[in-house]
Motif scaffolding. Structure first.
Motif, short mmCIF file in Angstrom:
data_model
loop_
_atom_site.label_atom_id
_atom_site.label_comp_id
_atom_site.label_asym_id
_atom_site.label_seq_id
_atom_site.Cartn_x
_atom_site.Cartn_y
_atom_site.Cartn_z
N VAL A 6 2.54 7.23 4.44
CA VAL A 6 2.11 5.78 3.36
C VAL A 6 3.60 5.06 3.47
CG1 VAL A 6 1.86 5.40 0.99
CG2 VAL A 6 0.64 7.35 1.96
N ALA A 7 5.11 5.98 3.43
CA ALA A 7 5.32 5.17 3.95
C ALA A 7 6.21 4.40 5.13
CB ALA A 7 7.09 6.05 3.37
N GLU A 8 5.11 4.90 5.89
CA GLU A 8 5.24 3.49 7.51
C GLU A 8 4.44 3.31 7.09
OE1 GLU A 8 4.76 6.31 10.90
OE2 GLU A 8 5.45 8.40 9.88
N TYR A 9 3.43 3.21 6.43
CA TYR A 9 2.52 2.10 6.20
C TYR A 9 3.13 0.96 5.81
CZ TYR A 9 -1.17 -0.37 4.15
OH TYR A 9 -1.65 -1.35 3.47
N LEU A 10 3.70 1.11 4.19
CA LEU A 10 4.05 0.06 3.82
C LEU A 10 5.41 -0.68 4.86
CD1 LEU A 10 5.17 2.69 0.21
CD2 LEU A 10 3.36 0.05 1.19
N GLY A 29 6.59 -1.55 -4.05
CA GLY A 29 7.22 -0.82 -3.79
C GLY A 29 8.03 0.08 -3.77
N ASP A 30 9.24 0.71 -2.58
CA ASP A 30 10.53 1.65 -2.79
C ASP A 30 11.42 0.44 -2.50
OD1 ASP A 30 12.69 2.57 -2.71
OD2 ASP A 30 12.06 4.34 -1.97
N ARG A 31 12.33 -0.22 -3.49
CA ARG A 31 13.06 -1.19 -3.18
C ARG A 31 13.77 -1.08 -1.71
NH1 ARG A 31 16.00 -3.85 -8.25
NH2 ARG A 31 13.74 -4.07 -9.51
N ALA A 32 13.76 0.47 -1.86
CA ALA A 32 14.21 0.82 -0.27
C ALA A 32 13.55 1.07 0.88
CB ALA A 32 15.39 2.22 -0.33
N CYS A 229 -2.41 -4.13 -11.86
CA CYS A 229 -2.43 -2.29 -13.31
C CYS A 229 -3.05 -1.69 -12.63
CB CYS A 229 -2.99 -3.00 -15.04
SG CYS A 229 -2.11 -5.42 -15.27
N ARG A 230 -4.20 -1.02 -12.65
CA ARG A 230 -4.87 -0.38 -12.32
C ARG A 230 -4.10 0.87 -11.39
NH1 ARG A 230 -9.41 1.55 -15.78
NH2 ARG A 230 -9.56 3.34 -14.21
N GLY A 231 -3.52 -0.26 -10.38
CA GLY A 231 -3.23 0.10 -9.21
C GLY A 231 -1.70 2.10 -9.21
N HIS A 236 -1.19 1.66 -2.36
CA HIS A 236 -1.33 0.06 -3.08
C HIS A 236 -0.52 -1.00 -3.82
CE1 HIS A 236 -5.19 2.37 -3.84
NE2 HIS A 236 -5.34 2.15 -2.93
N ASP A 237 0.72 -1.05 -3.17
CA ASP A 237 1.74 -1.40 -3.49
C ASP A 237 2.13 -2.01 -3.19
OD1 ASP A 237 2.50 0.96 -5.67
OD2 ASP A 237 4.40 2.02 -4.63
N ILE A 238 1.30 -2.37 -1.86
CA ILE A 238 1.59 -3.66 -1.10
C ILE A 238 0.18 -4.61 -0.58
CG2 ILE A 238 1.67 -2.45 0.90
CD1 ILE A 238 3.40 -4.22 2.36
#
Length: 396
Positions: A6-10, A29-32, A229-231, A236-238
């Motif tokens: 999932v991180a790779e997808y983001l 999502g994660d700002r890093a 809001c429901r995610g 779904h962060d992107i």
């Protein structure tokens, strides 16, 4: 931290955002991860395509449930296709719809439009041509510019109260409305994170009382803002354009008014706007909205005629003029807009996704529509999964 695939997808999605302005609609999502991508050299489309294909293989082996796997595989196939297009590879219009949105599309039989014309002719006030009668009604229901902010805020608050009761929204969520003179859109939602959205409403396009409730439900409650809001899942962060995620999001948002208020929504709109401006009969608003839902297929047809079938633009303009009940100048403006492949794609996606999500939401009967809508808010199943579930029901 999200699971490794999932991180790779983001990260991959954020890389696409560096190549194509607007490809990333929002990222919370994660700002890093964003910082990592921002520090990288400019990505190459061919490399992104290869990364998308490799990540598809990784996702198939990952310990994710079926819904999450299907979502990611669909997104990655769309990114592969997008990268090939950015690299200059040929992709047909129908191929773009199929590979990037998971949509199979055909033109609508014009008899459906003729039936809508007959219905309009039956209930609109008599006199003049049908084109003039429709135009007269549309002018009568037009929201004056000075009343638009009050109407928007009153309707949005009424929808918010009902959506919060139905869909368990966080207590801190809110939508801020802005008004801007921009003819390129009617309404535009941008999610800021933390349950907060900004919805910009254009003051450069006419807003009408049979359109405005659906627009606000689409952008805010229980549409795009509610979806964000429901995610709860990190993938779904992107939010990415031209993907299956985008198609289902648009379909859900187009169905938002129906799910929130049901088919007889006009009476509630009249009640909310009482004292702000005169409102036509509730049944007339609902009838005009229903007509527009069907006639949205005309734009889809025109897009396919232009970009898939190579139809002469003069014939397409006449098709638009006839079935959308437009004068020549408005038909020319719409033809020019649809000449852009991206605008044409969305003219196809919105009505097609509206029809697909509507069939899926009503598969267990209208009494279960809201529960099924809530399921899609939490797990936005891709279009091919919606079609598969519907086909399974028919086969059974």
């Amino acid at each position: 931290m999200p699971e490794a695939p999932v991180a790779e997808y983001l990260v991959l999605g954020l890389r696409f955002g560096r190549l194509s302005l607007g490809f990333v609609q929002s990222y919370t999502g994660d700002r890093a991860l964003r910082g990592q991508v921002d520090r990288e050299p400019a990505p190459l489309p061919g490399l992104l395509a290869s990364q998308a294909r490799g990540l598809r293989r990784t996702v198939r082996r990952a310990a994710l449930d079926a819904d999450r796997t299907d979502f990611l595989l669909g997104q990655l196939a769309a990114l592969d296709c997008a990268a090939r297009g950015l690299a200059g590879g040929p992709v047909s219009f129908a191929g773009r719809l199929r590979r990037r949105f998971q949509l199979e599309v055909d033109r609508t039989d014009p008899e459906h439009y003729a039936a809508v014309h007959d219905e309009l002719a039956h209930w609109l006030p008599r006199g003049a041509t049908l084109v003039e009668r429709v135009a007269n009604f549309r002018e009568r229901e037009r929201v004056p510019a000075e009343a638009l902010p009050d109407c928007v805020r009153a309707l949005s608050e009424a929808f918010r109260v009902r959506a919060r009761a139905a869909f368990r929204l966080p207590v801190h969520e809110r939508v801020t409305y802005r008004f801007r003179h921009d003819p390129s859109f009617g309404g535009l939602q941008h999610y800021l994170g933390g349950g907060r959205s900004v919805v910009t409403v254009s003051t450069a396009v006419p807003h009408r009382l049979s359109d405005l409730p659906r627009l606000l439900a689409h952008e805010s409650y229980p549409g795009h803002h509610t979806q964000h809001c429901r995610g709860t899942l990190p993938e779904h962060d992107i939010a990415l354009t031209d993907t299956p995620q985008c198609a289902v999001s648009e379909g859900l948002a187009e169905r938002a008014l129906d799910v929130l208020l049901g088919p007889a929504w006009g009476a509630r709109v009249r009640e909310v706007l009482h004292g702000i401006l005169p409102v036509p009969a509730a049944e007339d608003l609902e009838r005009m909205d229903a007509a527009r839902r069907v006639l949205a297929g005309v734009r889809r047809d025109a897009a396919l005629m232009l970009h898939e079938h190579g139809t002469d633009p003069h014939r397409v303009r006449e098709y638009l003029r006839r079935w959308l009940l437009l004068d020549d100048s408005r038909a020319r403006v719409l033809l020019e807009r649809l000449s852009d492949p991206s605008a044409a794609a969305y003219a196809v996606v919105c009505p097609t996704a509206y029809e697909l999500t509507g069939s899926w939401l009503d598969a267990d009967g209208p009494e279960h529509r809201r529960a099924r809508y809530e399921r899609l808010l939490d797990r936005p199943l891709p279009p091919h999964t919606l079609r598969s579930e519907l086909s399974g029901r028919i086969a059974a």
